[in-house]
Write an enzyme that holds these catalytic residues in place. Structure first.
Site, PDB file in Angstrom:
ATOM      1  N   HIS A  55     -27.577   8.030  11.698  1.00 16.49           N
ATOM      2  CA  HIS A  55     -28.836   8.339  12.375  1.00 16.49           C
ATOM      3  C   HIS A  55     -29.668   9.263  11.500  1.00 16.49           C
ATOM      4  O   HIS A  55     -29.216   9.688  10.441  1.00 16.49           O
ATOM      5  CB  HIS A  55     -28.609   8.919  13.773  1.00 16.49           C
ATOM      6  CG  HIS A  55     -27.902  10.228  13.825  1.00 16.49           C
ATOM      7  ND1 HIS A  55     -26.585  10.406  13.446  1.00 16.49           N
ATOM      8  CD2 HIS A  55     -28.322  11.465  14.241  1.00 16.49           C
ATOM      9  CE1 HIS A  55     -26.232  11.667  13.623  1.00 16.49           C
ATOM     10  NE2 HIS A  55     -27.264  12.326  14.087  1.00 16.49           N
ATOM     11  N   HIS A  57     -31.033  12.376  11.779  1.00 17.38           N
ATOM     12  CA  HIS A  57     -31.076  13.843  11.781  1.00 17.38           C
ATOM     13  C   HIS A  57     -30.764  14.412  10.392  1.00 17.38           C
ATOM     14  O   HIS A  57     -29.905  13.902   9.669  1.00 17.38           O
ATOM     15  CB  HIS A  57     -30.097  14.403  12.812  1.00 17.38           C
ATOM     16  CG  HIS A  57     -30.600  14.274  14.218  1.00 17.38           C
ATOM     17  ND1 HIS A  57     -29.779  14.388  15.323  1.00 17.38           N
ATOM     18  CD2 HIS A  57     -31.846  14.040  14.707  1.00 17.38           C
ATOM     19  CE1 HIS A  57     -30.502  14.233  16.424  1.00 17.38           C
ATOM     20  NE2 HIS A  57     -31.749  14.024  16.075  1.00 17.38           N
ATOM     21  N   ASP A  59     -29.170  16.927   9.275  1.00 20.11           N
ATOM     22  CA  ASP A  59     -27.812  17.344   8.924  1.00 20.11           C
ATOM     23  C   ASP A  59     -26.895  16.155   8.638  1.00 20.11           C
ATOM     24  O   ASP A  59     -25.711  16.334   8.348  1.00 20.11           O
ATOM     25  CB  ASP A  59     -27.211  18.254   9.999  1.00 20.11           C
ATOM     26  CG  ASP A  59     -27.099  17.594  11.360  1.00 20.11           C
ATOM     27  OD1 ASP A  59     -27.911  16.702  11.674  1.00 20.11           O
ATOM     28  OD2 ASP A  59     -26.195  17.981  12.140  1.00 20.11           O
ATOM     29  N   HIS A  60     -27.446  14.935   8.685  1.00 19.93           N
ATOM     30  CA  HIS A  60     -26.692  13.731   8.334  1.00 19.93           C
ATOM     31  C   HIS A  60     -27.317  12.971   7.162  1.00 19.93           C
ATOM     32  O   HIS A  60     -26.656  12.074   6.620  1.00 19.93           O
ATOM     33  CB  HIS A  60     -26.582  12.796   9.545  1.00 19.93           C
ATOM     34  CG  HIS A  60     -25.737  13.363  10.638  1.00 19.93           C
ATOM     35  ND1 HIS A  60     -24.471  12.923  10.922  1.00 19.93           N
ATOM     36  CD2 HIS A  60     -25.972  14.374  11.522  1.00 19.93           C
ATOM     37  CE1 HIS A  60     -23.964  13.614  11.937  1.00 19.93           C
ATOM     38  NE2 HIS A  60     -24.862  14.501  12.301  1.00 19.93           N
ATOM     39  N   HIS A 113     -27.881   9.592  21.650  1.00 18.23           N
ATOM     40  CA  HIS A 113     -28.147  10.840  20.932  1.00 18.23           C
ATOM     41  C   HIS A 113     -29.506  10.730  20.244  1.00 18.23           C
ATOM     42  O   HIS A 113     -30.342  11.633  20.336  1.00 18.23           O
ATOM     43  CB  HIS A 113     -27.035  11.088  19.924  1.00 18.23           C
ATOM     44  CG  HIS A 113     -27.184  12.329  19.109  1.00 18.23           C
ATOM     45  ND1 HIS A 113     -27.135  13.591  19.645  1.00 18.23           N
ATOM     46  CD2 HIS A 113     -27.385  12.493  17.774  1.00 18.23           C
ATOM     47  CE1 HIS A 113     -27.303  14.492  18.685  1.00 18.23           C
ATOM     48  NE2 HIS A 113     -27.457  13.844  17.543  1.00 18.23           N
ATOM     49  N   ASP A 132     -22.874  11.185  15.820  1.00 19.19           N
ATOM     50  CA  ASP A 132     -22.936  12.143  16.921  1.00 19.19           C
ATOM     51  C   ASP A 132     -22.963  11.445  18.284  1.00 19.19           C
ATOM     52  O   ASP A 132     -23.478  12.010  19.252  1.00 19.19           O
ATOM     53  CB  ASP A 132     -24.173  13.031  16.771  1.00 19.19           C
ATOM     54  CG  ASP A 132     -24.046  14.011  15.620  1.00 19.19           C
ATOM     55  OD1 ASP A 132     -22.998  14.022  14.944  1.00 19.19           O
ATOM     56  OD2 ASP A 132     -25.014  14.749  15.363  1.00 19.19           O
ATOM     57  N   HIS A 170     -19.107  16.140  13.704  1.00 20.19           N
ATOM     58  CA  HIS A 170     -19.033  17.600  13.835  1.00 20.19           C
ATOM     59  C   HIS A 170     -17.654  18.050  14.293  1.00 20.19           C
ATOM     60  O   HIS A 170     -16.935  17.317  14.983  1.00 20.19           O
ATOM     61  CB  HIS A 170     -20.061  18.097  14.854  1.00 20.19           C
ATOM     62  CG  HIS A 170     -21.478  17.959  14.420  1.00 20.19           C
ATOM     63  ND1 HIS A 170     -22.145  18.935  13.720  1.00 20.19           N
ATOM     64  CD2 HIS A 170     -22.365  16.947  14.580  1.00 20.19           C
ATOM     65  CE1 HIS A 170     -23.383  18.531  13.474  1.00 20.19           C
ATOM     66  NE2 HIS A 170     -23.541  17.324  13.996  1.00 20.19           N
TER      67      HIS A 170
END
Length: 256
Positions: A55, A57, A59-60, A113, A132, A170
């Site tokens: 996805h 985001h 942080d990915h 998400h 996530d 995570h």
């Protein structure tokens, strides 16, 4: 089988390296940072051939650009997020397949998400990279999707074989365990998993991967259609989507 390596990055993210021994092809899943990945690749003598995103985001995907520049590896991720992943080379969606050397992943659309979230399921390797969407003893927050979408996505993942190993985005398991015990305190499978998680946490070890079979027994977010959970939430007879939504609402405000 794929050789899978877990790389902790940022505060609590996991990035995964996957190597196909037959061909030497190497993929990275959800590189939230480039430098730790590049260091592990150098240490192992592996050359990156694919970059996989679940996805959009940051942080990915924040490591995409640097890793792509270093390796010329294509970025493969959700077509629905093409406008939000500027480095994307190949967009994929439900039912598509992605090959990493001789290994094949099926793409599963799992919105909730985020609206474009996907998972990569390497069936022959019993490995699911679900970003996530599904966590051990938990699930992702609903930033863009609806409870109905997320419940449908979780049911898709729940239908996979019990031996499937869950590689999520995570290290949230200890906190998830505390919440899960608050609404399902008498579940022996959950009690056992929570104790295992505490041992791993105290030893400084990852709580992942975990099998889907273990999650089916212990994760309350996979039990929204269980009348016993509905009754414990004071929602006897309620629709599973409503039960899931209430479970997620309680988790969002949990302070245990």
């Amino acid at each position: 089988m794929l050789d899978i390596r877990l790389i902790p990055v940022l505060s609590d993210n996991y990035v995964y390296l996957l190597r196909d021994g037959a061909t030497g092809a190497v993929a990275v899943v959800d590189p939230g940072e480039a430098e730790p990945v590049a260091m592990v690749l150098d240490d192992l003598g592996w050359r990156l051939s694919h970059i996989l995103n679940t996805h959009h985001h940051a942080d990915h995907v924040a490591g995409n650009e640097d890793l792509k520049r270093l390796s010329q590896a294509p970025v493969i991720g959700p077509e629905a997020d093409r406008h939000r992943i500027p480095t994307l080379d190949q967009g994929v969606g439900e039912g598509d397949t992605v090959r990493v050397g001789s290994r094949t992943a099926r793409v599963i659309a799992v919105p909730g998400h985020t609206s474009g979230h996907i998972a990569f399921w390497f069936e022959a390797d019993s490995a699911l990279f679900c970003g996530d969407t599904l966590f051990s003893l938990g699930c992702g927050r609903l930033f863009e999707g609806t409870p109905a979408q997320m419940w449908d996505s979780l049911q898709k993942l729940r239908a996979l074989p019990d031996e499937t190993r869950i590689y999520c985005g995570h290290e949230y398991t200890a906190g998830n365990a505390r919440f899960a015990l608050s609404i399902d305190p008498d579940n022996p499978a959950l009690q056992a998993r929570a104790a295992e998680v505490e041992r791993l946490w105290l030893a400084g070890k990852p709580t992942l991967p975990v099998t889907l079979g273990a999650e089916k027994r212990a994760n309350p977010f996979l039990h929204a259609d269980d009348p016993a959970l509905a009754a414990r939430l004071g929602m006897a007879g309620a629709d599973p989507v409503a039960v899931f939504a209430e479970t997620r609402r309680r988790k969002d405000t949990f302070r245990g």
